[in-house]
Design a protein around this motif. Sequence first.
Motif, PDB file in Angstrom:
ATOM      1  N   ALA A 108     178.088 -18.894   9.569  1.00 32.37           N
ATOM      2  CA  ALA A 108     178.065 -17.974   8.437  1.00 32.37           C
ATOM      3  C   ALA A 108     179.487 -17.560   8.059  1.00 32.37           C
ATOM      4  O   ALA A 108     179.815 -17.477   6.874  1.00 32.37           O
ATOM      5  N   ASP A 119     166.411 -19.320  11.567  1.00 35.39           N
ATOM      6  CA  ASP A 119     166.237 -18.210  10.632  1.00 35.39           C
ATOM      7  C   ASP A 119     165.913 -16.878  11.306  1.00 35.39           C
ATOM      8  O   ASP A 119     165.558 -15.917  10.646  1.00 35.39           O
ATOM      9  N   ILE A 120     166.058 -16.795  12.623  1.00 33.88           N
ATOM     10  CA  ILE A 120     165.832 -15.538  13.325  1.00 33.88           C
ATOM     11  C   ILE A 120     167.024 -14.613  13.064  1.00 33.88           C
ATOM     12  O   ILE A 120     168.171 -15.019  13.251  1.00 33.88           O
ATOM     13  N   PRO A 121     166.778 -13.381  12.627  1.00 30.21           N
ATOM     14  CA  PRO A 121     167.894 -12.449  12.411  1.00 30.21           C
ATOM     15  C   PRO A 121     168.688 -12.223  13.707  1.00 30.21           C
ATOM     16  O   PRO A 121     168.118 -12.192  14.801  1.00 30.21           O
ATOM     17  N   LEU A 122     169.974 -12.065  13.542  1.00 35.66           N
ATOM     18  CA  LEU A 122     170.875 -11.915  14.685  1.00 35.66           C
ATOM     19  C   LEU A 122     170.439 -10.785  15.613  1.00 35.66           C
ATOM     20  O   LEU A 122     170.362 -10.964  16.833  1.00 35.66           O
ATOM     21  N   LEU A 123     170.132  -9.622  15.065  1.00 37.53           N
ATOM     22  CA  LEU A 123     169.745  -8.487  15.901  1.00 37.53           C
ATOM     23  C   LEU A 123     168.484  -8.794  16.695  1.00 37.53           C
ATOM     24  O   LEU A 123     168.387  -8.463  17.880  1.00 37.53           O
ATOM     25  N   ASP A 124     167.506  -9.448  16.073  1.00 35.83           N
ATOM     26  CA  ASP A 124     166.274  -9.821  16.785  1.00 35.83           C
ATOM     27  C   ASP A 124     166.572 -10.766  17.939  1.00 35.83           C
ATOM     28  O   ASP A 124     166.024 -10.614  19.034  1.00 35.83           O
ATOM     29  N   ALA A 125     167.413 -11.755  17.701  1.00 37.05           N
ATOM     30  CA  ALA A 125     167.756 -12.714  18.760  1.00 37.05           C
ATOM     31  C   ALA A 125     168.429 -12.017  19.932  1.00 37.05           C
ATOM     32  O   ALA A 125     168.107 -12.280  21.095  1.00 37.05           O
ATOM     33  N   GLY A 167     175.437 -19.371  14.968  1.00 38.59           N
ATOM     34  CA  GLY A 167     175.020 -18.955  13.634  1.00 38.59           C
ATOM     35  C   GLY A 167     176.031 -18.049  12.963  1.00 38.59           C
ATOM     36  O   GLY A 167     176.307 -18.197  11.767  1.00 38.59           O
ATOM     37  N   GLN A 168     176.589 -17.125  13.720  1.00 42.90           N
ATOM     38  CA  GLN A 168     177.604 -16.233  13.159  1.00 42.90           C
ATOM     39  C   GLN A 168     178.858 -17.006  12.768  1.00 42.90           C
ATOM     40  O   GLN A 168     179.455 -16.740  11.724  1.00 42.90           O
ATOM     41  N   SER A 198     173.058 -17.454  18.545  1.00 48.87           N
ATOM     42  CA  SER A 198     173.527 -16.329  17.736  1.00 48.87           C
ATOM     43  C   SER A 198     175.010 -16.476  17.415  1.00 48.87           C
ATOM     44  O   SER A 198     175.435 -16.268  16.280  1.00 48.87           O
ATOM     45  N   GLU A 230     168.205  -8.812  20.730  1.00 53.62           N
ATOM     46  CA  GLU A 230     167.230  -7.943  21.402  1.00 53.62           C
ATOM     47  C   GLU A 230     166.357  -8.756  22.349  1.00 53.62           C
ATOM     48  O   GLU A 230     166.081  -8.331  23.469  1.00 53.62           O
TER      49      GLU A 230
END
Length: 91
Positions: A85, A24-30, A81-82, A78, A32
């Motif tokens: 999705a 559940d970590i947002p893509l941008l956070d991962a 996950g993409q 990431s 970064e």
Amino acid sequence: MKQANTTSTSCDHAIYHPFTVQPDIPLLDALEHAAVYLNCAEVLAHQAPNIARPDHSSPLRWASQQMLANARALIVASITGQQAAQAKVDV
């Protein structure tokens, strides 16, 4: 004061990673965090030979490898996950 002798074991032979990326970590956070790991590994790799004693080279190399493995795990998770999705959207 006498320092205690400590020994470290190499994890070079391990084919698994002790950490997993949370889904559940947002893509941008991962991404970064992956960039931070890559930057730290790069700095360590460039500076360690000049500032470390020779007997510290193995632990520093191991630390750099761990940072690279963490960055790789974040990037692969990431991408996975993409793709998952995108597959849901395409259905």
